[in-house]
Design a protein around this motif. Structure first.
Motif, PDB file in Angstrom:
ATOM      1  N   GLY A  19       0.816  -1.202   0.000  1.00  0.00           N
ATOM      2  CA  GLY A  19       0.000   0.000   0.000  1.00  0.00           C
ATOM      3  C   GLY A  19       0.848   1.249   0.000  1.00  0.00           C
ATOM      4  N   THR A  20       0.222   2.361   0.324  1.00  0.00           N
ATOM      5  CA  THR A  20       0.880   3.663   0.309  1.00  0.00           C
ATOM      6  C   THR A  20       0.687   4.348   1.651  1.00  0.00           C
ATOM      7  N   LEU A  21       1.735   4.941   2.153  1.00  0.00           N
ATOM      8  CA  LEU A  21       1.636   5.648   3.429  1.00  0.00           C
ATOM      9  C   LEU A  21       0.602   6.760   3.348  1.00  0.00           C
ATOM     10  N   SER A  25      -4.143   0.475   2.302  1.00  0.00           N
ATOM     11  CA  SER A  25      -4.030  -0.753   1.511  1.00  0.00           C
ATOM     12  C   SER A  25      -5.407  -1.155   1.014  1.00  0.00           C
ATOM     13  N   GLU A  26      -5.577  -1.162  -0.285  1.00  0.00           N
ATOM     14  CA  GLU A  26      -6.871  -1.468  -0.895  1.00  0.00           C
ATOM     15  C   GLU A  26      -7.962  -0.573  -0.315  1.00  0.00           C
ATOM     16  N   GLY A  27      -7.600   0.693  -0.083  1.00  0.00           N
ATOM     17  CA  GLY A  27      -8.544   1.684   0.405  1.00  0.00           C
ATOM     18  C   GLY A  27      -8.796   1.668   1.892  1.00  0.00           C
ATOM     19  N   VAL A  28      -8.141   0.752   2.626  1.00  0.00           N
ATOM     20  CA  VAL A  28      -8.390   0.595   4.056  1.00  0.00           C
ATOM     21  C   VAL A  28      -7.154   1.007   4.854  1.00  0.00           C
ATOM     22  N   PRO A  29      -7.309   1.782   5.957  1.00  0.00           N
ATOM     23  CA  PRO A  29      -6.152   2.128   6.786  1.00  0.00           C
ATOM     24  C   PRO A  29      -5.625   0.900   7.536  1.00  0.00           C
ATOM     25  N   VAL A  30      -4.314   0.709   7.471  1.00  0.00           N
ATOM     26  CA  VAL A  30      -3.645  -0.341   8.227  1.00  0.00           C
ATOM     27  C   VAL A  30      -2.646   0.353   9.160  1.00  0.00           C
TER      28      VAL A  30
END
Length: 526
Positions: free
Chosen positions: A412-414, A452-457
Protein backbone atom coordinates in the motif's frame (compact mmCIF):
# COMPACT_ATOMS: atom_id res chain seq x y z
CA UNK A 1 30.64 58.09 4.27
CA UNK A 2 28.83 56.10 6.98
CA UNK A 3 27.60 52.64 6.09
CA UNK A 4 23.85 52.35 5.59
CA UNK A 5 21.34 49.53 5.66
CA UNK A 6 22.14 48.37 9.19
CA UNK A 7 19.60 46.86 11.59
CA UNK A 8 19.74 47.33 15.34
CA UNK A 9 18.47 44.26 17.18
CA UNK A 10 17.60 44.03 20.88
CA UNK A 11 17.06 40.69 22.65
CA UNK A 12 15.77 40.40 26.19
CA UNK A 13 13.21 37.61 26.49
CA UNK A 14 14.61 36.20 29.75
CA UNK A 15 17.96 36.39 31.52
CA UNK A 16 20.22 37.78 28.77
CA UNK A 17 20.00 41.39 27.59
CA UNK A 18 21.81 41.66 24.27
CA UNK A 19 22.05 44.11 21.38
CA UNK A 20 23.67 43.89 17.97
CA UNK A 21 23.97 45.68 14.66
CA UNK A 22 23.76 43.60 11.49
CA UNK A 23 24.42 44.76 7.95
CA UNK A 24 26.31 43.86 4.81
CA UNK A 25 25.76 40.16 5.58
CA UNK A 26 27.83 40.37 8.75
CA UNK A 27 27.50 41.07 12.44
CA UNK A 28 28.85 44.60 12.87
CA UNK A 29 28.70 44.64 16.66
CA UNK A 30 27.34 42.40 19.42
CA UNK A 31 27.25 43.02 23.18
CA UNK A 32 25.42 41.27 26.02
CA UNK A 33 24.78 41.80 29.72
CA UNK A 34 23.31 38.66 31.33
CA UNK A 35 21.28 38.75 34.52
CA UNK A 36 22.67 36.26 37.03
CA UNK A 37 20.48 35.73 40.10
CA UNK A 38 22.52 35.43 43.31
CA UNK A 39 20.56 32.28 44.13
CA UNK A 40 17.60 30.34 42.79
CA UNK A 41 16.11 30.80 39.34
CA UNK A 42 15.21 33.81 37.24
CA UNK A 43 12.72 36.19 38.81
CA UNK A 44 10.95 38.01 35.93
CA UNK A 45 10.68 41.35 37.73
CA UNK A 46 14.30 41.34 38.86
CA UNK A 47 15.47 40.34 35.38
CA UNK A 48 13.45 43.21 33.88
CA UNK A 49 14.98 45.64 36.36
CA UNK A 50 18.42 44.42 35.35
CA UNK A 51 17.57 44.95 31.68
CA UNK A 52 16.29 48.47 32.35
CA UNK A 53 19.42 49.37 34.28
CA UNK A 54 21.79 47.96 31.65
CA UNK A 55 19.90 49.01 28.52
CA UNK A 56 21.73 52.29 27.87
CA UNK A 57 25.16 50.75 28.31
CA UNK A 58 24.41 47.73 26.12
CA UNK A 59 22.93 49.82 23.30
CA UNK A 60 25.81 52.32 23.48
CA UNK A 61 28.32 49.51 22.98
CA UNK A 62 26.90 48.59 19.57
CA UNK A 63 25.24 51.78 18.30
CA UNK A 64 28.30 53.76 17.22
CA UNK A 65 26.73 55.27 14.08
CA UNK A 66 23.01 55.92 14.56
CA UNK A 67 22.74 57.44 11.09
CA UNK A 68 23.41 54.01 9.51
CA UNK A 69 20.44 52.34 11.21
CA UNK A 70 17.63 51.49 8.81
CA UNK A 71 15.30 49.78 11.31
CA UNK A 72 15.09 48.67 14.94
CA UNK A 73 14.15 45.04 15.65
CA UNK A 74 13.23 43.65 19.06
CA UNK A 75 12.23 40.32 20.59
CA UNK A 76 8.43 40.53 20.67
CA UNK A 77 8.03 37.08 22.24
CA UNK A 78 7.87 34.43 23.50
CA UNK A 79 9.40 35.24 26.85
CA UNK A 80 8.92 36.68 30.32
CA UNK A 81 6.39 39.51 30.19
CA UNK A 82 8.29 42.11 32.27
CA UNK A 83 11.49 41.50 30.30
CA UNK A 84 9.72 41.70 26.95
CA UNK A 85 8.01 44.97 27.87
CA UNK A 86 11.30 46.55 28.95
CA UNK A 87 12.93 45.69 25.62
CA UNK A 88 9.91 46.75 23.56
CA UNK A 89 9.77 50.13 25.28
CA UNK A 90 13.44 50.77 24.51
CA UNK A 91 13.01 49.66 20.89
CA UNK A 92 10.04 51.95 20.33
CA UNK A 93 11.91 54.92 21.79
CA UNK A 94 15.00 54.34 19.66
CA UNK A 95 13.00 53.76 16.46
CA UNK A 96 11.00 56.93 17.10
CA UNK A 97 14.11 59.01 17.80
CA UNK A 98 15.84 57.74 14.65
CA UNK A 99 12.71 57.93 12.51
CA UNK A 100 13.07 54.34 11.30
CA UNK A 101 10.67 51.35 11.14
CA UNK A 102 10.04 49.04 14.06
CA UNK A 103 10.18 45.25 13.62
CA UNK A 104 8.82 42.67 16.09
CA UNK A 105 10.77 39.41 15.87
CA UNK A 106 9.72 35.99 17.12
CA UNK A 107 12.51 34.81 19.41
CA UNK A 108 12.25 31.15 18.31
CA UNK A 109 12.26 31.93 14.59
CA UNK A 110 15.26 34.21 15.13
CA UNK A 111 17.22 31.27 16.54
CA UNK A 112 16.44 29.29 13.39
CA UNK A 113 17.32 32.08 10.98
CA UNK A 114 20.64 33.05 12.57
CA UNK A 115 21.49 29.34 12.56
CA UNK A 116 20.69 28.99 8.86
CA UNK A 117 22.76 32.08 8.11
CA UNK A 118 25.73 31.12 10.28
CA UNK A 119 25.90 27.51 9.06
CA UNK A 120 24.86 27.90 5.44
CA UNK A 121 22.19 25.20 5.59
CA UNK A 122 19.07 25.49 3.45
CA UNK A 123 16.01 23.56 4.62
CA UNK A 124 16.82 21.72 7.84
CA UNK A 125 14.86 19.94 10.51
CA UNK A 126 15.58 22.13 13.52
CA UNK A 127 16.04 20.99 17.11
CA UNK A 128 15.48 24.13 19.16
CA UNK A 129 16.50 23.47 22.75
CA UNK A 130 16.62 26.40 25.13
CA UNK A 131 15.58 27.27 28.67
CA UNK A 132 11.85 27.57 28.13
CA UNK A 133 11.42 26.03 24.68
CA UNK A 134 12.07 22.60 23.26
CA UNK A 135 10.72 22.09 19.75
CA UNK A 136 11.40 20.20 16.54
CA UNK A 137 10.63 22.43 13.58
CA UNK A 138 10.47 22.20 9.79
CA UNK A 139 9.52 24.69 7.09
CA UNK A 140 6.37 24.34 5.01
CA UNK A 141 4.21 26.86 3.19
CA UNK A 142 5.55 30.15 4.61
CA UNK A 143 5.65 28.95 8.24
CA UNK A 144 7.88 26.99 10.56
CA UNK A 145 5.75 24.01 11.52
CA UNK A 146 6.14 22.22 14.83
CA UNK A 147 6.67 18.47 14.44
CA UNK A 148 7.02 17.96 18.18
CA UNK A 149 7.63 19.86 21.40
CA UNK A 150 7.75 19.56 25.15
CA UNK A 151 4.42 18.91 26.81
CA UNK A 152 5.52 20.30 30.16
CA UNK A 153 8.80 22.17 30.78
CA UNK A 154 11.59 23.28 28.48
CA UNK A 155 14.78 21.23 28.55
CA UNK A 156 16.94 24.09 29.80
CA UNK A 157 14.52 24.95 32.59
CA UNK A 158 14.46 21.30 33.58
CA UNK A 159 18.25 21.19 33.81
CA UNK A 160 18.30 24.44 35.79
CA UNK A 161 15.64 23.14 38.16
CA UNK A 162 17.71 20.05 38.88
CA UNK A 163 20.88 22.10 39.27
CA UNK A 164 19.24 24.45 41.80
CA UNK A 165 18.08 21.48 43.85
CA UNK A 166 21.72 20.40 44.12
CA UNK A 167 23.05 23.84 45.05
CA UNK A 168 24.49 24.78 41.66
CA UNK A 169 24.38 28.38 40.42
CA UNK A 170 22.47 29.60 37.36
CA UNK A 171 22.73 28.55 34.57
CA UNK A 172 22.87 24.93 35.60
CA UNK A 173 23.60 23.30 32.23
CA UNK A 174 27.39 23.85 32.19
CA UNK A 175 27.73 22.50 35.76
CA UNK A 176 25.72 19.39 34.85
CA UNK A 177 27.78 18.86 31.70
CA UNK A 178 31.05 19.03 33.65
CA UNK A 179 29.85 16.60 36.33
CA UNK A 180 28.36 14.21 33.77
CA UNK A 181 31.77 13.74 32.17
CA UNK A 182 32.96 12.13 35.43
CA UNK A 183 29.96 9.82 35.96
CA UNK A 184 28.29 6.66 34.74
CA UNK A 185 24.66 7.24 33.66
CA UNK A 186 21.94 5.81 35.86
CA UNK A 187 18.53 4.57 34.73
CA UNK A 188 15.92 7.38 34.63
CA UNK A 189 12.41 7.71 33.09
CA UNK A 190 12.34 8.10 29.31
CA UNK A 191 9.21 9.82 28.03
CA UNK A 192 8.67 10.19 24.28
CA UNK A 193 5.15 10.48 22.90
CA UNK A 194 5.41 10.31 19.12
CA UNK A 195 7.41 13.45 18.38
CA UNK A 196 6.53 15.14 21.67
CA UNK A 197 8.53 15.05 24.89
CA UNK A 198 7.99 15.35 28.62
CA UNK A 199 10.83 16.21 31.01
CA UNK A 200 9.18 16.81 34.40
CA UNK A 201 9.14 13.14 35.45
CA UNK A 202 12.75 12.74 34.39
CA UNK A 203 13.86 15.79 36.39
CA UNK A 204 11.90 14.73 39.48
CA UNK A 205 13.43 11.25 39.38
CA UNK A 206 16.91 12.75 39.04
CA UNK A 207 16.29 15.06 42.01
CA UNK A 208 15.16 12.15 44.17
CA UNK A 209 17.99 9.79 43.21
CA UNK A 210 20.45 8.80 45.92
CA UNK A 211 23.16 7.85 43.43
CA UNK A 212 26.42 9.84 43.25
CA UNK A 213 25.81 13.28 41.77
CA UNK A 214 28.14 12.66 38.82
CA UNK A 215 26.19 9.53 37.88
CA UNK A 216 22.85 11.31 38.20
CA UNK A 217 24.07 14.16 35.98
CA UNK A 218 25.29 11.64 33.41
CA UNK A 219 21.95 9.82 33.48
CA UNK A 220 20.00 13.07 33.22
CA UNK A 221 21.96 14.23 30.18
CA UNK A 222 21.96 10.89 28.40
CA UNK A 223 18.23 10.38 28.89
CA UNK A 224 17.07 13.91 28.07
CA UNK A 225 19.35 14.28 25.06
CA UNK A 226 18.48 10.82 23.72
CA UNK A 227 14.82 11.81 23.84
CA UNK A 228 15.57 14.99 21.87
CA UNK A 229 17.67 13.19 19.26
CA UNK A 230 15.04 10.47 18.86
CA UNK A 231 12.24 12.89 18.06
CA UNK A 232 14.54 14.83 15.74
CA UNK A 233 15.27 11.61 13.87
CA UNK A 234 11.55 10.87 13.64
CA UNK A 235 10.94 14.27 12.04
CA UNK A 236 13.89 13.75 9.70
CA UNK A 237 12.59 10.34 8.60
CA UNK A 238 9.01 11.57 8.24
CA UNK A 239 9.84 14.69 6.23
CA UNK A 240 12.52 13.26 3.96
CA UNK A 241 14.79 16.23 4.63
CA UNK A 242 18.55 15.70 4.81
CA UNK A 243 19.77 18.49 7.11
CA UNK A 244 19.57 18.95 10.88
CA UNK A 245 20.24 22.26 12.64
CA UNK A 246 20.71 22.59 16.40
CA UNK A 247 19.91 25.97 17.98
CA UNK A 248 19.14 27.38 21.42
CA UNK A 249 21.22 27.74 24.55
CA UNK A 250 21.18 24.04 25.46
CA UNK A 251 22.68 23.41 22.02
CA UNK A 252 26.04 24.57 23.34
CA UNK A 253 26.32 21.25 25.20
CA UNK A 254 29.06 19.13 23.65
CA UNK A 255 27.39 15.81 24.41
CA UNK A 256 24.14 16.84 22.69
CA UNK A 257 26.12 17.93 19.63
CA UNK A 258 27.98 14.62 19.63
CA UNK A 259 24.75 12.62 19.77
CA UNK A 260 23.18 14.54 16.88
CA UNK A 261 26.37 14.17 14.84
CA UNK A 262 26.19 10.39 15.34
CA UNK A 263 22.49 10.19 14.45
CA UNK A 264 22.95 12.24 11.29
CA UNK A 265 25.95 10.15 10.31
CA UNK A 266 23.88 6.98 10.65
CA UNK A 267 21.16 8.47 8.42
CA UNK A 268 23.41 10.15 5.86
CA UNK A 269 22.18 13.63 6.84
CA UNK A 270 24.23 16.79 7.35
CA UNK A 271 24.43 18.24 10.86
CA UNK A 272 24.91 21.94 11.60
CA UNK A 273 25.43 23.89 14.79
CA UNK A 274 26.27 27.62 14.86
CA UNK A 275 29.19 29.10 16.76
CA UNK A 276 28.75 29.61 20.49
CA UNK A 277 28.24 33.39 20.37
CA UNK A 278 25.04 33.03 18.33
CA UNK A 279 23.66 29.66 19.47
CA UNK A 280 22.14 31.06 22.69
CA UNK A 281 19.99 34.17 23.16
CA UNK A 282 21.70 37.12 21.47
CA UNK A 283 20.97 40.41 19.77
CA UNK A 284 22.51 39.32 16.47
CA UNK A 285 19.73 36.82 15.82
CA UNK A 286 17.14 39.57 16.32
CA UNK A 287 19.03 42.01 14.11
CA UNK A 288 19.58 39.48 11.33
CA UNK A 289 15.98 38.24 11.32
CA UNK A 290 14.89 41.88 11.44
CA UNK A 291 16.85 42.49 8.24
CA UNK A 292 14.99 39.63 6.53
CA UNK A 293 11.65 40.94 7.74
CA UNK A 294 12.45 44.49 6.64
CA UNK A 295 13.26 43.27 3.13
CA UNK A 296 9.92 41.42 3.13
CA UNK A 297 8.06 44.54 4.32
CA UNK A 298 7.12 43.00 7.69
CA UNK A 299 7.29 46.08 9.92
CA UNK A 300 5.06 47.26 12.77
CA UNK A 301 3.27 50.41 13.76
CA UNK A 302 3.65 51.34 17.45
CA UNK A 303 0.06 50.18 18.01
CA UNK A 304 0.97 46.73 16.67
CA UNK A 305 4.10 46.37 18.78
CA UNK A 306 2.58 44.92 21.96
CA UNK A 307 4.64 42.03 23.30
CA UNK A 308 3.38 38.45 23.14
CA UNK A 309 4.74 36.19 25.93
CA UNK A 310 3.16 33.11 24.28
CA UNK A 311 4.22 33.86 20.70
CA UNK A 312 4.48 30.49 18.91
CA UNK A 313 6.95 29.96 16.12
CA UNK A 314 4.24 28.51 13.87
CA UNK A 315 2.25 31.77 14.11
CA UNK A 316 4.87 33.71 12.17
CA UNK A 317 4.34 34.32 8.47
CA UNK A 318 7.80 33.73 6.98
CA UNK A 319 7.56 36.22 4.16
CA UNK A 320 11.27 36.11 3.33
CA UNK A 321 11.39 32.43 2.23
CA UNK A 322 10.03 30.71 -0.84
CA UNK A 323 6.56 29.49 0.10
CA UNK A 324 6.94 26.62 -2.34
CA UNK A 325 9.91 25.05 -0.52
CA UNK A 326 7.82 22.23 0.91
CA UNK A 327 9.11 19.10 2.58
CA UNK A 328 10.61 16.70 0.08
CA UNK A 329 9.09 13.44 1.23
CA UNK A 330 10.80 10.19 0.49
CA UNK A 331 8.11 8.00 -1.06
CA UNK A 332 9.27 4.73 0.45
CA UNK A 333 6.67 1.99 0.83
CA UNK A 334 7.69 0.79 4.30
CA UNK A 335 5.86 -2.53 4.11
CA UNK A 336 6.36 -3.24 0.42
CA UNK A 337 8.62 -5.69 -1.32
CA UNK A 338 11.70 -3.49 -1.45
CA UNK A 339 12.01 -2.83 2.27
CA UNK A 340 12.82 0.49 3.85
CA UNK A 341 14.33 2.20 6.87
CA UNK A 342 12.31 4.38 9.22
CA UNK A 343 13.38 6.34 12.27
CA UNK A 344 13.76 3.27 14.51
CA UNK A 345 13.80 0.16 12.40
CA UNK A 346 14.62 -1.43 9.06
CA UNK A 347 11.96 -3.44 7.25
CA UNK A 348 13.19 -6.18 4.91
CA UNK A 349 11.23 -8.67 2.79
CA UNK A 350 11.05 -12.31 3.87
CA UNK A 351 8.96 -14.27 1.39
CA UNK A 352 5.33 -13.28 1.84
CA UNK A 353 6.25 -11.50 5.08
CA UNK A 354 8.54 -8.73 6.23
CA UNK A 355 10.94 -8.57 9.16
CA UNK A 356 10.99 -5.35 11.14
CA UNK A 357 14.24 -5.11 13.08
CA UNK A 358 14.92 -2.30 15.51
CA UNK A 359 18.31 -0.80 14.82
CA UNK A 360 20.89 0.00 17.50
CA UNK A 361 21.41 3.73 17.94
CA UNK A 362 25.00 4.83 18.26
CA UNK A 363 24.01 8.06 20.00
CA UNK A 364 22.47 6.22 22.97
CA UNK A 365 24.44 4.41 25.66
CA UNK A 366 24.29 0.62 25.13
CA UNK A 367 22.27 -0.12 28.31
CA UNK A 368 19.62 2.48 27.43
CA UNK A 369 19.59 1.40 23.80
CA UNK A 370 19.16 -2.29 24.62
CA UNK A 371 16.38 -1.54 27.11
CA UNK A 372 14.39 0.59 24.68
CA UNK A 373 14.76 -1.88 21.80
CA UNK A 374 13.59 -4.80 23.94
CA UNK A 375 10.72 -2.92 25.60
CA UNK A 376 9.41 -1.48 22.35
CA UNK A 377 9.65 -4.74 20.43
CA UNK A 378 7.62 -6.59 23.07
CA UNK A 379 5.11 -3.74 23.40
CA UNK A 380 4.61 -3.56 19.65
CA UNK A 381 3.84 -7.25 19.33
CA UNK A 382 1.31 -7.16 22.18
CA UNK A 383 -0.45 -4.01 21.02
CA UNK A 384 -0.66 -5.02 17.36
CA UNK A 385 -2.63 -8.07 18.46
CA UNK A 386 -4.80 -5.96 20.77
CA UNK A 387 -5.54 -3.46 17.99
CA UNK A 388 -6.66 -6.25 15.64
CA UNK A 389 -8.99 -7.54 18.36
CA UNK A 390 -10.47 -4.02 18.56
CA UNK A 391 -11.38 -4.08 14.88
CA UNK A 392 -8.43 -2.09 13.50
CA UNK A 393 -6.49 -3.67 10.69
CA UNK A 394 -2.83 -4.34 11.50
CA UNK A 395 -0.22 -6.76 10.13
CA UNK A 396 -0.53 -10.35 11.37
CA UNK A 397 2.36 -11.28 13.66
CA UNK A 398 4.29 -14.45 12.70
CA UNK A 399 7.22 -14.40 15.16
CA UNK A 400 8.89 -12.17 17.75
CA UNK A 401 12.52 -11.98 18.92
CA UNK A 402 14.10 -9.46 21.36
CA UNK A 403 14.79 -6.97 18.57
CA UNK A 404 12.61 -8.02 15.62
CA UNK A 405 9.09 -8.94 14.54
CA UNK A 406 8.23 -11.08 11.54
CA UNK A 407 4.83 -10.00 10.23
CA UNK A 408 2.48 -10.00 7.30
CA UNK A 409 3.56 -7.83 4.38
CA UNK A 410 1.12 -4.99 3.72
CA UNK A 411 1.18 -3.58 0.20
CA UNK A 412 0.00 0.00 0.00
CA UNK A 413 0.88 3.66 0.31
CA UNK A 414 1.64 5.65 3.43
CA UNK A 415 -1.13 8.00 4.47
CA UNK A 416 1.31 10.93 4.31
CA UNK A 417 1.26 10.47 0.51
CA UNK A 418 -2.53 10.09 0.30
CA UNK A 419 -3.82 12.92 2.48
CA UNK A 420 -7.35 12.94 1.12
CA UNK A 421 -10.30 13.83 3.38
CA UNK A 422 -11.75 10.35 2.86
CA UNK A 423 -8.62 8.53 3.98
CA UNK A 424 -8.12 10.80 6.99
CA UNK A 425 -11.78 10.32 7.97
CA UNK A 426 -11.31 6.53 7.86
CA UNK A 427 -8.14 6.84 9.92
CA UNK A 428 -10.08 8.85 12.50
CA UNK A 429 -12.67 6.10 12.78
CA UNK A 430 -9.90 3.56 13.38
CA UNK A 431 -8.31 5.69 16.10
CA UNK A 432 -11.73 5.92 17.73
CA UNK A 433 -11.82 2.11 17.88
CA UNK A 434 -8.34 2.03 19.39
CA UNK A 435 -9.22 4.56 22.07
CA UNK A 436 -12.52 2.82 22.75
CA UNK A 437 -10.53 -0.33 23.49
CA UNK A 438 -8.18 1.54 25.82
CA UNK A 439 -5.25 1.52 23.36
CA UNK A 440 -3.08 4.61 22.88
CA UNK A 441 -0.93 4.30 19.76
CA UNK A 442 1.80 6.58 21.09
CA UNK A 443 3.29 7.47 17.70
CA UNK A 444 0.25 8.47 15.70
CA UNK A 445 1.74 10.01 12.57
CA UNK A 446 0.80 9.72 8.91
CA UNK A 447 3.97 7.66 8.40
CA UNK A 448 2.49 4.91 10.59
CA UNK A 449 -0.74 4.39 8.66
CA UNK A 450 -0.76 2.53 5.33
CA UNK A 451 -3.67 2.75 2.91
CA UNK A 452 -4.03 -0.75 1.51
CA UNK A 453 -6.87 -1.47 -0.89
CA UNK A 454 -8.54 1.68 0.41
CA UNK A 455 -8.39 0.59 4.06
CA UNK A 456 -6.15 2.13 6.79
CA UNK A 457 -3.65 -0.34 8.23
CA UNK A 458 -1.93 0.79 11.44
CA UNK A 459 1.72 -0.05 12.06
CA UNK A 460 4.59 0.86 14.41
CA UNK A 461 3.06 0.31 17.86
CA UNK A 462 6.40 0.45 19.69
CA UNK A 463 5.35 3.43 21.83
CA UNK A 464 1.81 2.22 22.42
CA UNK A 465 0.30 1.48 25.83
CA UNK A 466 -2.97 0.85 27.62
CA UNK A 467 -4.91 3.83 28.94
CA UNK A 468 -8.49 5.07 29.15
CA UNK A 469 -7.40 8.55 30.27
CA UNK A 470 -8.58 11.54 28.26
CA UNK A 471 -5.12 13.09 28.64
CA UNK A 472 -3.35 10.15 27.01
CA UNK A 473 -5.88 9.98 24.18
CA UNK A 474 -5.55 13.74 23.68
CA UNK A 475 -1.76 13.54 23.41
CA UNK A 476 -2.18 10.74 20.84
CA UNK A 477 -4.30 12.95 18.60
CA UNK A 478 -2.17 16.02 19.31
CA UNK A 479 0.78 14.16 17.76
CA UNK A 480 -1.23 13.39 14.63
CA UNK A 481 -2.50 16.96 14.32
CA UNK A 482 1.05 18.31 14.59
CA UNK A 483 2.07 15.95 11.80
CA UNK A 484 -0.76 17.21 9.59
CA UNK A 485 0.08 20.84 10.37
CA UNK A 486 3.77 20.35 9.63
CA UNK A 487 3.29 18.50 6.33
CA UNK A 488 0.04 19.63 4.68
CA UNK A 489 -1.27 22.96 3.47
CA UNK A 490 -4.79 21.56 3.95
CA UNK A 491 -4.29 20.65 7.60
CA UNK A 492 -7.40 22.31 9.04
CA UNK A 493 -9.75 20.53 6.65
CA UNK A 494 -8.00 17.22 7.29
CA UNK A 495 -8.24 17.65 11.05
CA UNK A 496 -11.97 18.28 10.74
CA UNK A 497 -12.39 15.07 8.73
CA UNK A 498 -10.36 13.11 11.27
CA UNK A 499 -12.57 14.38 14.10
CA UNK A 500 -15.71 13.46 12.16
CA UNK A 501 -14.47 9.91 11.69
CA UNK A 502 -13.21 9.68 15.27
CA UNK A 503 -16.61 10.68 16.66
CA UNK A 504 -18.39 7.92 14.74
CA UNK A 505 -16.62 5.16 16.70
CA UNK A 506 -15.72 6.68 20.08
CA UNK A 507 -18.27 8.06 22.55
CA UNK A 508 -15.65 10.15 24.38
CA UNK A 509 -14.56 12.02 21.26
CA UNK A 510 -15.83 15.46 22.35
CA UNK A 511 -13.89 15.44 25.62
CA UNK A 512 -10.72 14.22 23.92
CA UNK A 513 -10.79 16.89 21.21
CA UNK A 514 -11.28 19.58 23.86
CA UNK A 515 -8.24 18.17 25.66
CA UNK A 516 -6.23 18.34 22.42
CA UNK A 517 -6.79 22.11 22.39
CA UNK A 518 -5.61 22.34 26.01
CA UNK A 519 -2.48 20.34 25.23
CA UNK A 520 -1.65 22.59 22.31
CA UNK A 521 -1.83 25.62 24.59
CA UNK A 522 0.75 24.07 26.90
CA UNK A 523 3.27 24.22 24.09
CA UNK A 524 3.46 27.96 24.49
CA UNK A 525 6.32 29.55 26.38
CA UNK A 526 6.65 27.74 29.72
Amino acid sequence: MPETGHILGIEGTAWNLSAAVFGGDRIIALHSSPYRPPSGGIHPREAAQHHAGEMKAVISEVLKDPSSIEAVAFSQGPGLGPCLRTVATAARAIAFSLGVPLIGVNHCVAHVEIGRWACGCDDPIVLYASGANTQVLGYLGSRYRIFGETLDIGLGNGLDKFARSKGMTHPGGPHIEALAQKGEPIHLPYTVKGMDLAFSGLVSAAQESQAPLEDVCAGLQETAFSMCVEVTERALAHSGKDEVLLVGGVGANGRLQEMLTTMCGERGASFYVPERRVIGDNGAMIAYTGSLMLAAGQTLTPEESAVNPGYRSDEVVVGWRDAGADAAYARADVMGGGGARGAEAAVTPAGDDVIKRRLPKGYRTPPLDHRLISERTRAEARMIAAARAAGVRTPVIRDVTPDAIRMERIEGTLLKHLLTPEHVYDAGACVGRLHGAGIVHGDLTTSNIIISEGVPVFIDFGLSYRSDETESQGVDIHVLFQTLESTSRNAECLKEEFVRGYATTFSGATDVILRVDEIRQRGRYL
